[in-house]
Each structure stands twice: as structure tokens, then as C-alpha cells.
Design a protein around this motif. Structure first.
Motif, PDB file in Angstrom:
ATOM      1  N   LEU A 326       0.864  -1.177   0.000  1.00  0.00           N
ATOM      2  CA  LEU A 326       0.000   0.000   0.000  1.00  0.00           C
ATOM      3  C   LEU A 326       0.904   1.231   0.000  1.00  0.00           C
ATOM      4  O   LEU A 326       1.387   1.668   1.047  1.00  0.00           O
ATOM      5  CB  LEU A 326      -0.911   0.002   1.229  1.00  0.00           C
ATOM      6  CG  LEU A 326      -1.950   1.125   1.307  1.00  0.00           C
ATOM      7  CD1 LEU A 326      -2.893   1.062   0.112  1.00  0.00           C
ATOM      8  CD2 LEU A 326      -2.728   1.050   2.618  1.00  0.00           C
ATOM      9  N   GLY A 327       1.184   1.735  -1.185  1.00  0.00           N
ATOM     10  CA  GLY A 327       2.062   2.881  -1.316  1.00  0.00           C
ATOM     11  C   GLY A 327       3.423   2.614  -0.698  1.00  0.00           C
ATOM     12  O   GLY A 327       4.005   1.543  -0.849  1.00  0.00           O
ATOM     13  N   ASN A 328       3.907   3.604   0.041  1.00  0.00           N
ATOM     14  CA  ASN A 328       5.182   3.462   0.730  1.00  0.00           C
ATOM     15  C   ASN A 328       5.022   3.143   2.210  1.00  0.00           C
ATOM     16  O   ASN A 328       6.002   3.144   2.958  1.00  0.00           O
ATOM     17  CB  ASN A 328       5.994   4.756   0.581  1.00  0.00           C
ATOM     18  CG  ASN A 328       6.364   5.039  -0.861  1.00  0.00           C
ATOM     19  OD1 ASN A 328       6.706   4.121  -1.606  1.00  0.00           O
ATOM     20  ND2 ASN A 328       6.283   6.311  -1.252  1.00  0.00           N
ATOM     21  N   THR A 329       3.765   2.871   2.639  1.00  0.00           N
ATOM     22  CA  THR A 329       3.522   2.682   4.069  1.00  0.00           C
ATOM     23  C   THR A 329       3.523   1.224   4.494  1.00  0.00           C
ATOM     24  O   THR A 329       3.854   0.912   5.638  1.00  0.00           O
ATOM     25  CB  THR A 329       2.176   3.313   4.466  1.00  0.00           C
ATOM     26  OG1 THR A 329       1.116   2.668   3.728  1.00  0.00           O
ATOM     27  CG2 THR A 329       2.166   4.807   4.162  1.00  0.00           C
ATOM     28  N   PHE A 330       3.143   0.327   3.598  1.00  0.00           N
ATOM     29  CA  PHE A 330       3.034  -1.081   3.985  1.00  0.00           C
ATOM     30  C   PHE A 330       3.419  -1.975   2.805  1.00  0.00           C
ATOM     31  O   PHE A 330       3.038  -1.709   1.658  1.00  0.00           O
ATOM     32  CB  PHE A 330       1.612  -1.406   4.429  1.00  0.00           C
ATOM     33  CG  PHE A 330       1.347  -2.886   4.585  1.00  0.00           C
ATOM     34  CD1 PHE A 330       1.815  -3.580   5.693  1.00  0.00           C
ATOM     35  CD2 PHE A 330       0.650  -3.596   3.615  1.00  0.00           C
ATOM     36  CE1 PHE A 330       1.585  -4.932   5.835  1.00  0.00           C
ATOM     37  CE2 PHE A 330       0.410  -4.952   3.746  1.00  0.00           C
ATOM     38  CZ  PHE A 330       0.881  -5.624   4.869  1.00  0.00           C
ATOM     39  N   ALA A 331       4.177  -3.021   3.098  1.00  0.00           N
ATOM     40  CA  ALA A 331       4.528  -3.996   2.064  1.00  0.00           C
ATOM     41  C   ALA A 331       4.777  -5.342   2.725  1.00  0.00           C
ATOM     42  O   ALA A 331       5.331  -5.420   3.828  1.00  0.00           O
ATOM     43  CB  ALA A 331       5.764  -3.548   1.295  1.00  0.00           C
ATOM     44  N   THR A 332       4.337  -6.376   2.068  1.00  0.00           N
ATOM     45  CA  THR A 332       4.632  -7.731   2.539  1.00  0.00           C
ATOM     46  C   THR A 332       4.763  -8.654   1.337  1.00  0.00           C
ATOM     47  O   THR A 332       4.068  -8.476   0.323  1.00  0.00           O
ATOM     48  CB  THR A 332       3.534  -8.257   3.488  1.00  0.00           C
ATOM     49  OG1 THR A 332       3.875  -9.585   3.925  1.00  0.00           O
ATOM     50  CG2 THR A 332       2.183  -8.313   2.805  1.00  0.00           C
ATOM     51  N   ASP A 333       5.666  -9.591   1.429  1.00  0.00           N
ATOM     52  CA  ASP A 333       5.770 -10.613   0.386  1.00  0.00           C
ATOM     53  C   ASP A 333       6.201 -11.916   1.033  1.00  0.00           C
ATOM     54  O   ASP A 333       6.876 -11.934   2.062  1.00  0.00           O
ATOM     55  CB  ASP A 333       6.748 -10.184  -0.710  1.00  0.00           C
ATOM     56  CG  ASP A 333       8.179 -10.056  -0.218  1.00  0.00           C
ATOM     57  OD1 ASP A 333       8.933 -11.035  -0.351  1.00  0.00           O
ATOM     58  OD2 ASP A 333       8.536  -8.978   0.309  1.00  0.00           O
ATOM     59  N   TRP A 334       5.741 -13.005   0.458  1.00  0.00           N
ATOM     60  CA  TRP A 334       6.078 -14.331   0.964  1.00  0.00           C
ATOM     61  C   TRP A 334       6.079 -15.311  -0.202  1.00  0.00           C
ATOM     62  O   TRP A 334       5.482 -15.047  -1.254  1.00  0.00           O
ATOM     63  CB  TRP A 334       5.091 -14.776   2.045  1.00  0.00           C
ATOM     64  CG  TRP A 334       3.695 -15.052   1.557  1.00  0.00           C
ATOM     65  CD1 TRP A 334       3.182 -16.242   1.121  1.00  0.00           C
ATOM     66  CD2 TRP A 334       2.627 -14.099   1.434  1.00  0.00           C
ATOM     67  NE1 TRP A 334       1.863 -16.106   0.753  1.00  0.00           N
ATOM     68  CE2 TRP A 334       1.498 -14.809   0.942  1.00  0.00           C
ATOM     69  CE3 TRP A 334       2.508 -12.739   1.705  1.00  0.00           C
ATOM     70  CZ2 TRP A 334       0.273 -14.164   0.709  1.00  0.00           C
ATOM     71  CZ3 TRP A 334       1.290 -12.117   1.473  1.00  0.00           C
ATOM     72  CH2 TRP A 334       0.192 -12.831   0.988  1.00  0.00           C
TER      73      TRP A 334
END
Length: 776
Positions: A326-334
């Protein structure tokens, strides 16, 4: 008890090896069973001798078979779902190598007589000693309605009895009262630790790349181990060694493409299959979410090479990744990575060897940022695995499996970094898991078949970290192990036996007992599971989980095996079950130790499973129903009394049907109903420093609302030519728009001060889908 197990092991060994004297006086017909169109090995085909109807053997999962007979002339016959009947005369005056090449049924016949649940012989449910087993034909799931139009083997098995979905939008499932982590999921023998994409809306398995999938509910043969509840064994296609093929599909939010063909005709082949979603493309068209990411991709690769007529080499791999941001505020990858190098060798006419080197990796990363604050979280589990397996056709009535498995585990616990917490690395923890096993599939006579075996499992904690020791969540000591040193070792014997007695031509009864142990454990606060759930291994505090399951069943076929009814009951007792203590605090502090937040106890699960199938004709399908209960009893929770496990569901019903209206049009539908998951809701509240604090009582004493929905789909297949085939699939998920609860949260009611209101979140009201599939 140990002495009893040793005597059992000795008895098994003597009974198996005493067969050799009998076997040596006979000649042998042996070889592999293959599909004549594409060269793929055919798994589980039954080979019979017409001159002696009592003789039949089943090809193993690598297509190898062996039959021992006195010298003479014989007719070998094979009948297998989806293929023309095969007969060949053999003059047997010496050992004969005979590869059986099966021809697929003509297309129109195959459509009318397609087997929906299983592509095995019609009365397999009456003859096999194996209990609680379902084999899925990948072709059979193509027309079933599914979310977003993606055919999905994991979603399909959740329509079978004893296998319960963990919730909408989840690929996690519970088998006979077990937790999500108690299912061993294998892809070409490599364990898959998170079998889901996009938070469970898709599974990791691209059906275009798959050949076969089977699930065993607890009573697995001795060659399988490491989980309490089930084994799901998924095998990839080998690749067409005769001709090149391209197939794929274009859907509303995802597309897929597969290419397969010979490297050297009839000697080696390959397959490459990939998928990607493109929901992020639509997000970029909006102002609010143009900088967001929401997609996954996966890639299946496999190649094989025939070294000579007795040796073949296979190399396969899987690579998958999810990316959310979400933009530059949240990121996740797996994502998962697996690789398997396998060497099949026919050592002689009776002995088959499979040697596998296996790699598996699962990891996730999370990052948050707000103003000048940043936070990161990551974790990983990695395996290196060696497996040596032998199949010995000791006689027509004995098929013996024996071998060993050795796994080196590296588990990196959740590690945090950033400006909002004290950055710290977590030490990786290492362990070594070994097993030896032997198993015999024994046909005692025409009516009685027994599958029995023994598995010896060992799990050693290895050095490289400090291990705290807890009793009921209280720290009582510690142990530091230098890297490379051996610490605590757990040894368990796991006897297993199932038996089938055929009452008459149309009915049989079964019974079985199995012990399973598990040394890897998933810590989760939800029933559906999240990518950031944490894996841990057995340690000085965490002991191996143990399950003892007994089961009994009855099977009856009707109308020349076109209909079948199966019923099974089971009771499972579990030791060393894990749950969080009340008020557990899972923090990311350097001194935090998640093992200090755990409590341990026992569990039990019992139930009744029913399934009725119509396997042939224009209308095919099944109705399955499960009545079950699963509970835990852990000191420190619910006043030390029994309480519902999160995955407890009393009732679970599935109705599945496919109807072929014409050769071009077919329709399918399904209806599912289940009791809601067990949850803990607040029973009161109080105010503290201006904040509302909710108060809870018994663990999992409440229920989510019942879940039900209906899905429909239609498949149109236009006229086909020799080189090109295509189809259109139209479907709607959740036809009548049921708003099933995904979560329920509680808050103060702003309209009525002093009262509380519940807020329900639902994922889907109804979802249409259109997919175009092609093959050339």
C-alpha cells in the motif's frame, strides 16, 4: 512398550523376507505403465492375469509393476479409468520386461464416462486396504465452479468428507480435527509450508502442471511421516515426450500458460508452466490505489531424461511469490521455493529404487513505515532432504516398501528491525530429522488385504542458540548449545496397520490403527492462518506431537460399480498439543521468547464421514457429510477442562454435481454448508483510563455464524480440430449473495452509550468469472 514395538518390527521383517524362497522359483513380468499419447507414467493402474483372476498388482507411484508366475503362456490385462482396455499375450519362459502402453479413450466416450472423484479402477474402494484415501483426477476438477475461475485441487479436496475449509478466502484446511500445520503437503516429494496465494484465495498448485493428487486422512503407509492428520501428495506432469503442446487460460484477474514437449523424442521431455494475477493493473487505474501492489506469480518446471531402459533422471522445481503493498507505508511478500532431483532405477525385475534430493524454502517479509518510523519483520524455514525408497514386489501378494529419510531443518524465527523497535537478529535454530520405515501391502486371500508397517522417527535439536526451558509457561532453566553440537533427541516408533475384508462382490469393511508424530509446529492466532504465522521445531520445552488414530469403515457399490457409498468412523487421541496461554503477549523484543507464551496438553477428535458418489453417465457428482468433534484439554486454559479447538465444526455438508447436456455444453454446481468456527467472544467490559477493555471467559466457547453458499458454472467447448482445442468457462461464486462472516469484532455503540455492537466483515457477496482456455 518399546519391547512390544521391537517384536512387531521383527515380525514384519521375518514375514516379508520369508517370501523369497517362494518367489525365486517363478518367472517375472515387469515394466512400467505409460500413456501412449504423451508418454506420461500412469500411477496406480491395476494389472491382472486373465488365466488366474486372483492375481493382480498395482503399479506404484512411478508406474512400475512386477508379477511372478510359473512358466507358461499368459494374457496380461489392464483396465484403468480414462483408457481403453489393454490386453497382451506373453510367453513366459524367462523373465520378461513388458512396458504397458495405454491408449486414451475416444474423446466423446471419455466425456460421458468421466470419473469425477477418482481415476482408479471402479471397485478400488472395495479392494484396497488403504483407509481415508481420495485420489483426484486433475481432469475431473476442470469444470467445477471455483473462485475467480481458477481450478484448484486444494479447494476441491475441501468438498470431501473429513476435510474442512478453514474459512472463506483460505486454502488452509483441517483433517479429522487436526490443525492446519498437521497436514503434510508434498509437491514432487518436497514439503510446501504455505500452500496459498493472496491470503488463501488461490492455492500454490497450478493444475495445468499437475498429473495426480491424493490425500490420506491419518492412516498413511509408513513411508509418510512428520505430520499428525493427513498427507497430500501432489505430483507434477513429466512432460509430453512425443509431441509439443501449449495450453493456458485467460481470466478476469489471472492468466496461465504451459509449454511441454520432448527434448529428445521418447527419451526425454520437459514442462514449463506459469501463472500471474494482474489485479494490480486495475489498481493503477484508480487515484487512491495507483501505488499499491497486489499480485502473485508462480512457475513450475520439470524435465526428465531416460539414461537407459532401467534408469531415468527427473529434475523439478517450483517458484512462487506473493507481493502486497500500500504505497510506501506497507509492504509484505512471501513465497515458496522447492526443488527435487530424483533418480528412478529398476534394479531387477522385482526391485525398484527411487533416490531423491529435495530442497524446500518458505520465507516472508513485512515492512511498515510512518513518518520517520520504520518497522520490518521476516522469518524463514529451509529444508535439505535426502530420501531413499525401495519397492520390492516380493510376490504377487506382497508389495513391500522400505527406506530412509533424512532432513536438515533451519528455522529462523520472526526477527524485527527498524526505528520503532530495538533492532535485533534472531539466531537460526537447526535440527536433524531422520526416519527408517518398512511397509507391506499384503493380499492374504481373495477377500482379505492388509497394509501394515512400522516407522522409526528421530528428531535431534542441534546447537547454535540458547534454549530456555519452561514449565507451564514459567521459566525454570536454560541450555546453551554450541553450533554443531547435539542436544535433545526424541525417538518414536510409529506402527500402522489397515485391513480390508471384502464381504461379497459389492461390499467390504475396513479397519485400521496408526500412530503419527510431528516435530515442526505452526504458531497461529487464527483458524484460517496467515503468511506471518511462525514455524518452530521441537526443543527442550516443545515436545513432539503424537496422535493415535483408530478407524473403521464400510463400502458398498451399486449398479455395476457406477454408484458407491462409503462410511467411516474414527477416534483420534493427541498428545503434546500446543496453544497460547491466556493473555499471551507476542512481542518483538530482543528478550522475548515465544515458547514462554505456550501451554501444552492433550486433544481428542472423533466423527462420522459419509460420501455417496455417482461416477458415470451424463450426471456425475457426490454428496459428502461429516459429523465431528475436536477438543483440547490444556492446564491453564478453561479451568483445565476440555474446550473446543478453533477448527471444531459439528456439521459439514457438500453437494457437487456435473451434467453434460451436449458434447459442447456442460454445467456444474456445488452447495456447501458448515457449522461456524469456534471463537472467543467478550462476555463483559470495563473502562480503564478512558479506554474500553473487553473481558473474556471460556476459550472458544462461542461460534461464528453458520457458513453456506452455492456456486454454478457452465463450460462451452466449440468444435475441435486435430491441433487446436478451446473452451469457455462461465461461473458465479456465491449465487444467492450470502454474506458469510469472515471476522466479527466488537466496539462501543456510539448510538447507545454503555452498550456494545458487533461488526461483521464479509469478503464476497457474489463473484462472476469468465475464463478462456486453450490448447494446441
Amino acid at each position: 512398550m518399546q519391547a512390544i514395538y521391537c517384536r512387531i518390527f521383527t515380525t514384519i521383517g521375518l514375514s516379508v523376507f520369508s517370501i523369497t524362497a517362494f518367489a525365486q522359483e517363478r518367472r517375472t513380468i515387469s515394466g512400467t505403465v505409460r500413456d501412449g499419447k504423451n508418454g506420461e507414467l500412469v500411477i496406480g493402474a491395476t494389472i491382472k492375469v486373465e488365466e488366474d483372476p486372483t492375481i493382480s498388482v498395482i503399479a506404484n507411484e512411478y508406474g512400475f509393476y512386477s508379477i511372478s508366475l510359473p512358466e507358461g503362456n499368459y494374457t496380461v490385462a489392464v483396465a484403468y479409468g480414462g483408457y481403453e482396455n489393454y490386453r497382451q499375450t506373453v510367453q513366459l519362459n524367462q523373465n520378461v520386461k513388458l512396458d504397458l502402453i495405454l491408449s486414451q479413450e475416444k474423446e466423446r466416450t471419455a466425456q460421458i464416462e468421466e470419473v469425477i472423484v477418482s481415476a482408479v479402477k471402479k471397485d478400488q474402494n472395495l479392494t484396497s486396504a488403504q483407509m481415508g484415501t481420495e485420489t483426484l483426477s486433475i481432469k475431473s476438477i476442470e469444470k467445477l465452479p471455483v473462485l475467480f475461475g481458477e481450478k484448484d485441487v486444494l479447494k476441491t479436496i475441501q468438498l470431501l468428507p473429513g476435510i474442512k475449509s478453514n474459512g472463506e478466502g483460505s486454502s488452509g484446511f483441517s483433517v479429522r480435527g487436526g490443525a492446519t500445520d498437521q497436514n503434510l503437503i508434498l509437491l514432487d516429494e518436497a514439503p510446501v509450508y504455505n500452500a496459498s496465494h493472496l491470503l488463501g484465495f488461490f492455492s500454490t498448485f497450478n493444475s495445468d502442471a499437475l498429473k495426480d493428487a491424493s490425500i490420506i486422512k491419518g492412516n498413511s503407509p509408513a513411508q509418510y511421516g512428520g505430520r499428525l492428520s493427513s498427507v497430500m501428495d501432489v505430483k507434477m506432469k513429466d512432460g509430453n515426450n512425443k509431441d509439443y503442446n501449449v495450453n493456458g487460460g485467460i481470466g478476469l484477474i489471472s492468466s496461465r500458460l504451459s509449454v511441454e514437449g520432448p527434448i529428445q523424442k521418447e527419451k526425454s521431455s520437459f514442462i514449463v508452466s506459469g501463472r500471474r494475477t494482474y489485479a494490480d493493473v486495475f489498481l493503477k487505474a484508480t487515484d487512491d490505489f495507483k501505488n499499491s501492489k497486489l499480485y502473485f506469480y508462480d512457475l513450475n518446471l520439470k524435465a526428465n531424461y531416460q539414461i537407459n531402459e532401467n534408469n531415468r533422471l527427473y529434475i523439478s522445481g517450483y517458484f512462487g511469490r506473493d507481493v502486497l503493498g500500500l504505497g510506501n507505508t506497507f509492504a509484505t511478500d512471501w513465497g515458496n521455493t522447492t526443488a527435487t532431483v530424483r533418480w528412478n532405477s529398476i534394479l531387477n525385475s522385482k526391485l525398484f529404487s527411487n533416490t531423491s534430493f529435495i530442497y524446500s524454502n518458505y520465507d516472508y517479509k513485512v515492512s511498515l513505515s510512518s513518518n520517520d518510523n520504520t518497522f520490518g519483520l521476516d522469518s524463514q524455514i529451509q529444508d535439505w532432504n535426502l530420501k531413499q525408497d525401495f519397492t520390492w514386489f516380493a510376490g504377487n501378494n506382497h508389495s513391500v516398501r522400505f527406506g530412509l529419510q533424512s532432513i536438515y531443518h533451519t528455522i529462523t524465527p520472526s526477527s524485527a528491525s527498524g526505528t520503532s523497535v530495538s533492532s535485533f537478529p534472531r539466531n537460526s535454530r537447526y535440527s536433524w530429522e531422520n526416519a527408517f520405515y518398512i511397509n507391506d501391502d499384503f493380499k492374504a486371500n481373495e477377500k482379505l488385504t492388509i497394509n501394515y508397517g512400522l516407522r522409526l522417527s528421530m528428531f535431534s535439536v542441534l546447537g547454535g542458540d540458547n534454549f530456555n526451558i519452561y514449565e507451564n509457561g514459567v521459566l525454570t532453566g536454560g541450555q546453551f548449545l554450541e553450533k554443531g553440537k547435539f542436544g535433545k533427541t526424541y525417538v518414536n516408533l510409529e506402527p500402522r496397520i489397515t485391513a480390508n475384508y471384502r464381504i461379497n462382490e459389492v461390499s467390504s469393511i475396513k479397519g485400521g490403527y496408526a500412530r503419527n508424530t510431528q516435530n515442526l509446529h505452526l504458531l497461529s492466532n487464527s483458524s484460517s492462518g496467515n503468511p506471518t504465522d511462525q514455524w518452530i521445531g521441537s526443543s527442550y520445552t516443545v515436545k513432539p506431537e503424537i496422535a493415535d488414530q483408530i478407524s473403521a469403515g464400510y463400502s458398498r457399490n451399486f449398479n455395476n460399480n457406477n454408484y458407491e457409498v462409503n462410511a467411516e468412523i474414527y477416534y483420534k487421541s493427541m498428545q503434546n498439543q500446543i496453544d497460547f496461554k491466556n493473555g499471551a503477549e507476542i512481542t518483538f523484543d530482543a528478550a522475548a521468547d515465544v515458547e514462554g507464551e505456550l501451554l501444552f496438553g492433550k486433544g481428542r477428535a472423533y466423527g462420522l464421514e459419509l460420501i455417496a458418489k455417482k461416477k458415470n453417465g451424463k450426471l456425475t457428482g457426490w454428496i459428502s457429510y461429516t459429523l465431528s468433534k475436536t477438543e483440547r484439554k490444556i492446564n491453564g486454559i478453561n479451568n483445565n477442562d476440555w474446550y473446543n479447538a478453533r477448527q471444531d465444526k459439528t456439521h459439514d455438508l457438500s453437494v457437487v454435481a456435473t451434467y453434460e447436456l451436449t458434447p459442447k455444453w456442460s454445467f456444474s454446481g456445488l452447495f456447501v454448508y458448515s457449522t461456524g468456527n469456534a471463537v472467543t467472544f467478550p462476555t463483559g467490559k470495563y473502562e480503564l483510563q478512558g479506554q474500553t477493555i473487553f473481558q473474556y471467559s471460556d476459550r472458544n466457547a462461542d461460534r461464528m455464524p453458520a457458513y453456506h453458499r452455492m456456486d454454478l458454472s457452465a463450460t462451452y467447448e466449440p468444435g475441435k480440430n486435430k491441433r487446436f482445442q478451446s473452451s469457455w468457462s462461465f461461473g458465479i461464486y456465491n449465487l444467492y449473495g450470502r454474506e458469510n462472516a469472515y471476522t466479527i469484532t466488537f466496539e462501543d455503540n456510539p448510538d447507545k452509550p454503555g452498550t456494545t455492537r458487533a461488526l461483521q466483515t464479509s469478503l464476497f457477496k457474489f463473484v462472476p468469472n469468465i475464463t478462456y482456455n486453450f490448447k494446441f
